[in-house]
Design an enzyme around this catalytic site. Structure first.
Site: not given
Ligand code: UDX
Ligand code: ADP
Length: 463
Positions: A221, A162, A277
């Protein structure tokens, strides 16, 4: 066979939303989501859909539409396995905290328990789908268990990782960039793939449904998460250099993001990435590389984590240094505790680690988060307390009113990029804080000019 009944083991941040969308889009299929956690299932069944256990924009409405029609939440795991033709495994795979691979490898005990349960209960052929993120070749372990402990029925194993991100789960599920399905090349394997493709094809364009072998699917993934996290660590590394050189990381991110080869997404400098993740999957990747003796590959990816830990720590250090080298007895208000906006999930949130460092310096922390419950913050802090001898959890307060949270604070630290933080009456907040009043913006969210005009001493990341 046309699938009429599916079940999903694990009603978490992946299982819950994913199955809700499948139920909404496939009214002819009975979807049962089961979990051993009775409290969680009771919350999914709460008469008021606004009280489901996961906060995700748009999810409550979908649950309201499908629940009781063809979407069910239950603790009767055996019954659901027995009825279903297709079983999704969506249980947790935390990083191991003991034994071989401690702190790196994924702990597969919940997956194995699930596989044994399916094998024991199944009296008819089943398609078993790995939804949880798993190390490469986990499918073969699942197959071994199913084939060796089962009742002689046929199992097909698919990998269907996912890719939804929390906070945007509903839109990601409704319009995914791609759906990935890995399966065996045998005729039976291809048939199983076709069954799952047919489910997604109810709302996902066929050219976005990608089929591969199982191992490619599992590794894709981990690779996707590693690449995304690596972008965040890369821009965070540049943010420190920007602070030294007079460059502005937002300007640098914009300038490089316009290069179509680089692209603009995932270039937002921050206090560090969190979530269930990124760290787990990279540690897992590092562990897998090491087990194959690929030390350079392992070191390369491990650096993404090292950089992220550094970013969280240097944010806390900067607060201490700026507040005249002591935060002892000083009230520091955290705006946000979730690992990103639009979720109540706090797993691996940077806020937890920043709090740890500040509490070790005897700061008094007051937290305001629009969606995270008090009990969750308490659980996160209890976890820290088990790690840290210096920590005194009583140094933390949680408030449900932001103005009260900021009252008499020496400093505010923005840990989550919730939109509502931008709309506050910052003059009122300033008037009720101790002076000089500091804002440390770990998300580059607030407007520097406005805050400085009011009188705040404002510090962002990377400028
Ligand atoms: C991530 C992946 O994006 C997703 O495809 C996978 O299924 C699960 O892991 P998620 O952890 O839910 O999703 O959120 P995501 O939007 O990826 O953000 C992860 C972390 O990175 C957050 O703490 C976010 O604040 C941080 N982040 C993200 C940044 O600091 N800067 C960015 O530009 C993007
Ligand atoms: P994710 O974010 O991957 O969805 P969560 O930790 O939020 O992970 O959810 C995993 C869920 O799986 C938990 O609610 C847990 O209780 C459930 N679970 C774990 N093992 C089993 C099992 N053997 N049977 C049923 N549910 C399980």
């Amino acid at each position: 066979m046309k699938i009429k009944s599916i079940c999903c083991i694990g009603a978490g941040y992946v299982g819950g939303p994913t199955m809700s969308i499948i139920a909404q889009k496939c009214p002819g299929i009975k979807v049962t989501v089961v979990d051993v956690n009775e409290k969680r299932i009771a919350a999914w069944n709460h008469p008021d859909v606004n009280n489901i256990p996961i906060y995700e924009p748009g999810l409550s409405e979908i649950v309201a539409e499908a629940r009781g029609r063809n979407l069910f939440f239950s603790t009767e795991v055996d019954k659901a396995i027995d009825e279903a033709e297709m079983i999704f495994i969506s249980v947790n795979t935390p990083t191991k905290t003991y034994g071989v691979g401690k702190g790196m490898a994924a702990d597969l005990k919940y997956i194995e328990l699930c596989a044994r349960q399916i094998a024991r209960v199944a009296k008819t052929d089943k398609i078993v789908v790995e939804k949880s993120t798993l190390p490469v070749r986990t499918a073969s372990a699942i197959r071994d268990i199913l084939d060796n402990t089962g009742n002689g029925v046929n199992f097909q194993i698919l990998s269907n990782p996912e890719f939804l991100a929390e906070g945007t789960a509903v839109e990601d599920l409704l319009a995914p960039d791609r759906v990935l399905i890995g399966g065996d090349s045998t005729a039976e394997g291809q048939e199983a793939i076709a069954e799952l493709v047919a489910i997604y094809a109810n709302w996902v364009p066929r050219d976005k449904i990608l089929t591969t072998n199982v191992w490619s699917s599992e590794l894709s993934k981990l690779t996707a998460n590693a690449f995304l996290a690596q972008r965040v660590s890369s821009i965070n590394a540049m943010s420190e250099l920007c602070e030294k050189t007079g460059a502005d990381v937002n300007e640098v991110a914009k300038a490089i993001g316009l290069d179509s080869r680089i692209g603009s997404k995932f270039l937002k400098a921050s206090v560090g990435f969190g979530g269930s993740c990124f760290q787990k999957d990279i540690l897992n990747l590092v562990y897998i590389a090491k087990t194959y003796g690929l030390n350079e590959v392992a070191d390369y990816w491990e650096q993404v984590i090292i950089m992220n830990d550094h970013q969280k720590r240097r944010f806390a250090k900067n607060i201490i240094k700026t507040l005249y080298n002591t935060v002892s007895g000083k009230k520091i208000t955290f705006l946000g505790w979730a690992f990103k906006k639009d979720t109540n999930d706090t797993r691996e949130s940077a806020a937890i680690y920043v709090a740890d460092d500040l509490l070790a310096e005897q700061a008094e922390i007051c937290v305001y988060d629009p969606k995270v419950e008090f009990e969750q913050i308490q659980t996160d802090l209890n976890y820290l307390e088990t790690r840290s001898e210096t920590l005194n959890g009583s140094g933390v307060q949680v408030k449900t009113d932001v103005y009260e949270a900021c009252h008499n604070a020496h400093a505010i630290a923005v840990l989550t990029e919730w939109d509502e933080f931008k709309t506050y009456d910052w003059q009122k907040i300033y008037d009720n804080m101790l002076k000089p009043a500091f804002v440390f913006d770990g998300r580059n969210l607030l407007d520097k000019t406005t805050l400085e005009k009011i009188g705040f001493i404002y510090q962002a990341i990377g400028s």
